[in-house]
Scaffold this motif. Structure first.
Motif, short mmCIF file in Angstrom:
data_model
loop_
_atom_site.label_atom_id
_atom_site.label_comp_id
_atom_site.label_asym_id
_atom_site.label_seq_id
_atom_site.Cartn_x
_atom_site.Cartn_y
_atom_site.Cartn_z
N GLU A 302 81.84 24.25 29.12
CA GLU A 302 82.23 23.34 28.04
C GLU A 302 81.69 21.94 28.26
OE1 GLU A 302 86.45 23.57 27.86
OE2 GLU A 302 86.48 25.59 26.99
N ASN A 303 81.95 21.35 29.43
CA ASN A 303 81.45 20.00 29.67
C ASN A 303 81.37 19.76 31.18
OD1 ASN A 303 84.06 18.55 30.59
ND2 ASN A 303 84.65 19.52 28.66
N PHE A 320 77.54 18.26 27.51
CA PHE A 320 78.35 19.11 26.64
C PHE A 320 77.58 20.43 26.44
CE2 PHE A 320 79.47 14.76 25.64
CZ PHE A 320 80.85 14.79 25.70
#
Length: 806
Positions: A302-303, A320
């Motif tokens: 996700e990040n 990201f």
């Protein structure tokens, strides 16, 4: 008194847990008869029939075995007991130091140590990393490098059967379990160089594992927050059949969820393994070794935010992600080994094995990044966030990699004792490797709105200052479909002798290996290549008051290419890649002494390796990518120290130190550091306990390595990227309390039914050091330079463990 004409006969062979015959076992019947085993462990005892007779088997260094017999007149019974090694120390850690291993320069590690000393990746490799000359800089991986070699240069045997690792591994996150199941292990021998001709053709090291033969029924269980294991063992009443089996399950979520990259991760690894023995007679034994391993790694990132730079100039990378990765590795391994003891001096063996692996790496991940200055104003609500972007871009990586490999081995081994001091060993082996490989990978990089072209593309690109009208190309695009067959013939002959020279004990060993191979396949035809590898060892134990030993070992070592070494960075197979060649010289000194009236041993080894026909490679995490040519030469030299002994009474610990330098010269451009050039190494394995509460114990596993070269961007010239990673510093601490000690008696009924029970608490990376394994390279749009951004490993993690033996 009954005459021997009216009697029964008990006969057999007596072995230790490693299936090795035990000589001079004293055998005594309660009716007075007695005998002893010969050099091959054989015995024959006549006893009276029709009455119960107790027979006792004793040996100075093994535990006593007692068995009752009640036989009929003329009955002949085969009884093959297995005698356990008798250990007098309190310690759960024992370093075996018998003469054979000392003269051969082998480090032997007790299996109790493997099961007791825990780490983020427990097992054999967790202990090896504390030895000098061994580098393990990724706690999520079981791969290791030895004295400047890479991960592919290490031999691993289990009961004289060579075992293999998966091919497509690119990071420790995906790797799974080590092949070696520590619950089944009887002994571990490790040689870091200068090993004998009886071992195969690799350049760096040998890990020789022996699985044990059970002597009783037992169950061992281990449970922690990272998974668990269960092992069971048994033996038949007549001693002919024995078997041990284990299953393991591991979920690395606890470790991977602590990394900087956040997301949904499912790393599940499991295997089942067994070692079975059937003794058809005292002369013929059959063993089976089997393993099934299933590894799945699913990841949806996700990040990520990585802070680096200095206190005055902090920089952060913020990423990201979109997409996912799905990897799967399934391996199946089976081997049969037949041992035929022709007579007291001659043993013949036949080994057949098959290894099948199916592996896939599928991922599509879009990473959009910002590189910029970090807010350092204490008290600001945006503290630590990127305020001004110096680089903005994206990266799309794609892979559809599939591999199916089937490897079959057939080998004959033998050994013959000319006399008590002289042995000849030999082997002939055939191997067929059938490899089917599909490699599809591409990478698209966008920086500040402009597509980054391949660095080796001939057409210049002056964006954004001039428009570019050429076709768009991926930064990296690899597509290959290979079906390859490799046939190998190997053989060795070896002569070993122990003798006396003017009152000094002398051991020497000389042997030679031959290895011939050819590569063929669809659109591929290689010539047959053959190499010969002479090796020798010499050791002398002077007749001095001090207990010292000197040894020298060396020879010519070759590493004929495995499939991965034949495949270059574009996926193309080059069938005529030659074997890498290295000559080893190892000088060793050992001295045993006492401090504080407790035993200690100091081991010092100096070594030099000269390498030619080197196949250069790059490291991406733990993925090795070869150039598939022989356009380099290299060298490695160093000095290793290890001091082990009872620093705390009744326990065994050690401290090790190593210095290494290894460089390579590619295309005669000059010497640069190799990817495994780890200059300084310090390792410690330390045990302690509370004096007034000896069941409360502490185990410390400590490693410090200076940084290795951090690699380079894809397709970049390694001569332009010699920046090193930060030093690797890690301390893993384990504290356990032994609720049930096998050396004590208890009144409680439930404790009587349990042989051993302990509860433990573990801290991985106790000091929360930020270690890195590789760099991520990000382009700065203003200066057009590339930043090396470290990929950090696991921070401090806590674990609980429950272990039991029934």
């Amino acid at each position: 008194m009954l005459s021997f004409s009216q009697s029964a006969i008990v006969r057999g062979v007596i072995l230790d847990e490693g299936n090795t015959p035990i000589e001079n076992v004293n055998i005594k019947a309660s009716t007075g008869e007695g005998t002893a085993t010969n050099s091959n462990g054989f015995y024959e005892l006549k006893i009276p029939f029709g009455v119960e007779v107790t027979v006792v088997f004793t040996h100075i260094s093994h535990e006593r075995v007692e068995q009752k017999f009640n036989l009929k007149n003329g009955q002949e019974l085969e009884f093959n007991p297995i005698m356990l090694l008798e250990v007098e120390q309190i310690s759960t850690v024992v370093i075996n130091t018998n003469t054979r291993l000392k003269t051969e320069g082998v480090t032997s590690i007790s299996p109790q140590m493997l099961r007791t000393i825990k780490g983020a990746q427990p097992g054999v490799e967790n202990i090896l990393k504390t030895l000098p000359g061994v580098n393990v800089s990724n706690e999520l991986s079981t791969q290791y490098s030895v004295r400047g070699g890479n991960f592919d240069e290490n031999l691993v045997y289990v009961n004289e059967i060579e075992v293999y690792r998966p091919f497509l591994i690119r990071s420790g996150n995906q790797e799974g379990l080590s092949f070696v199941n520590t619950d089944l292990v009887h002994n571990v021998d490790f040689s870091a160089g200068g090993f004998q001709a009886k071992y195969g053709d690799k350049l760096s090291s040998v890990l020789d594992i022996t699985y044990r033969n059970p002597v009783d029924f037992g169950i061992r269980a281990d449970l922690s927050l990272l998974g668990g294991s269960l092992a069971a063992e048994t033996i038949s009443k007549d001693g002919k059949f024995s078997g041990i089996a284990g299953v393991r399950y591991r979920d690395n979520s606890l470790l991977l969820n602590s990394l900087e990259t956040e997301g949904n991760v499912e790393p599940v690894f499991a295997d089942a393994q067994t070692f079975l023995t059937y003794r058809f007679s005292s002369k013929f034994h059959l063993n089976f070794l089997g393993n099934i391993s299933l590894n799945k790694y699913n990841f949806q990132p996700e990040n990520r935010q990585t802070n680096f730079g200095t206190l005055t100039d902090p920089v952060a990378l913020l990423v990201f992600y979109e997409g996912q990765e799905k990897d799967q590795y399934q391996t199946y391994f089976g081997a049969l080994k037949a041992n035929y003891f022709v007579n007291e001096d001659l043993t013949l063996k036949l080994i057949g094995s098959a290894y099948h692996t199916t592996e896939q790496e599928y991922f599509d991940i879009l990473a959009q990044y910002r590189l910029g200055e970090v807010n350092t104003n204490i008290g600001d609500e945006n503290l630590g966030e990127v305020e001004f972007s110096e680089g903005i871009g994206s990266q799309l990586t794609h892979a559809r990699n599939d591999l199916d490999a089937f490897i079959v081995n057939a080998e004959h081994r033998g050994d013959y004792k000319i006399d008590e001091e002289t042995t000849i060993e030999w082997s002939a082996k055939y191997t067929n490797e059938d490899i089917r490989d599909r490699l599809v990978e591409y990478e698209i990089i966008d920086s500040a709105g402009f597509s980054i072209r391949p660095p080796r593309f001939s057409q210049p690109n002056y964006q954004p200052y001039e428009s570019f009208s050429g076709p768009l190309n991926a930064f990296e695009n690899i597509r290959a479909l290979n079906r390859i067959t490799i046939n190998r013939f190997q053989a060795f002959g070896q002569y070993s002798k122990n003798t006396d020279w003017n009152g000094h004990e002398v051991f020497y060993n000389a042997g030679i290996r031959a290895h011939s191979w050819s590569v063929s396949g669809e659109g591929v035809s290689g010539k047959t290549q053959t190499v010969f590898s002479p090796r020798a060892q010499f050791a002398i134990k002077p007749n001095w008051e001090k207990d010292v030993l000197f040894r020298v070992a060396g020879g010519l070592y070759y590493q004929p290419p495995f499939y991965r070494e034949l495949r270059d960075s574009t996926g193309t197979v080059k069938p005529n890649v030659k074997a890498q060649q290295s000559y080893h010289v190892v000088l060793g000194h050992e001295q045993s002494f006492e401090i504080w009236d407790r035993p200690f041993k100091l081991v010092i080894e100096g070594y030099y390796k000269g390498l030619t026909d080197v196949n250069p490679y790059t490291l991406e995490n733990v993925r090795v990518r070869y150039s598939a040519n022989n356009n380099a030469k290299a060298y490695a030299y160093g000095l290793d120290f290890r001091l082990n002994g009872e620093f705390v009474p009744g326990t065994e610990s050690w401290f090790s130190f190593g210095y290494l330098k290894t460089e390579e010269n590619i295309d005669n451009r000059g010497y640069i550091a190799r990817p495994t050039d780890q200059r300084l190494k310090f390792g410690a394995l330390f045990q302690d306990y509370v004096p007034n509460m000896p069941d409360l114990k502490m185990y410390l596993n400590l490693v410090y390595n200076t940084g290795v070269p951090g690699g380079s961007p894809s397709y970049a010239d390694p001569y332009d990227y010699q920046i090193r990673l930060r030093d690797y510093r890690r301390a893993d601490l384990g504290i356990s309390y032994q609720i049930v000690n096998p050396e004590r008696t208890y009144d409680a009924k439930w404790k009587k039914s349990v042989k051993e029970l302990s509860l433990g608490f573990e801290i991985y990376n106790m000091f929360d050091n930020q270690n890195s394994i590789t760099n991520t390279w990000v382009r700065d749009v203003y200066s057009k330079s590339q930043y090396a951004i470290p990929n950090y490993l696991t921070p401090r993690v806590f674990n609980l463990r429950l272990s039991a033996r029934f």
